[in-house]
Design a protein around this motif. Structure first.
Motif, short mmCIF file in Angstrom:
data_model
loop_
_atom_site.label_atom_id
_atom_site.label_comp_id
_atom_site.label_asym_id
_atom_site.label_seq_id
_atom_site.Cartn_x
_atom_site.Cartn_y
_atom_site.Cartn_z
N VAL A 6 74.31 -9.60 14.05
CA VAL A 6 73.36 -10.25 13.47
C VAL A 6 71.86 -10.23 14.46
N THR A 10 68.86 -8.08 13.49
CA THR A 10 67.51 -8.74 13.54
C THR A 10 66.36 -8.00 14.12
N SER A 134 69.13 -15.88 10.18
CA SER A 134 69.57 -15.12 11.55
C SER A 134 68.89 -15.57 12.80
#
Length: 142
Positions: A6, A10, A134
């Motif tokens: 994640v 991101t 996120s």
């Protein structure tokens, strides 16, 4: 492992977004696309100046660096409470963008019959929502 995926995803999305904005600044025939700028009756809702686009690109680059630090603590210059507050505020900015202004952008937009509205509903708003969620996970999930 999921946290790392994640976080890295991101950072990559934010960095590519910054690069895209820098490209638009350097692009010689910079006519705003109806895919990225809302139009009202065939007229852009706002003028995306080179300076404004440069500032957005630079802000996205700074956000990318902040998120790198937030998730990985590479540099260690910022105290944890600043990272937590900053991460939460950034998440809120992206989530609010996804929700929208109840007129032109976001899931709550009223003008839904334009090229921008199509792209915003399918790509830009979900992307902002995903980035916001996120960021909350990166900030508070570890």
């Amino acid at each position: 492992m999921f946290y790392t995926i994640v976080h890295l995803s991101t950072v990559i999305v934010l960095f590519l977004s910054a690069l895209t904005h820098y490209y638009w600044v350097l692009k010689p025939d910079a006519e705003p696309s109806s895919k990225v700028i809302p139009y009202i009756e065939g007229v852009p809702a706002f003028h995306a100046s080179k300076l404004g686009t440069f500032l957005v690109a630079s802000a996205l680059l700074l956000v990318t660096l902040f998120v790198m630090e937030l998730g990985a603590g590479i540099i260690g210059l910022l105290p944890t409470y600043i990272l937590k507050i900053g991460g939460t505020l950034l998440a809120a900015v992206f989530i609010v963008r996804a929700i929208g202004d109840f007129r032109l952008v976001g899931f709550t937009k009223k003008i839904k019959d334009s090229t921008f509205a199509y792209y915003d509903t399918r790509y830009w708003s979900p992307l902002c929502a995903l980035i916001g969620l996120s960021l909350l996970y990166i900030t508070w999930g570890s």
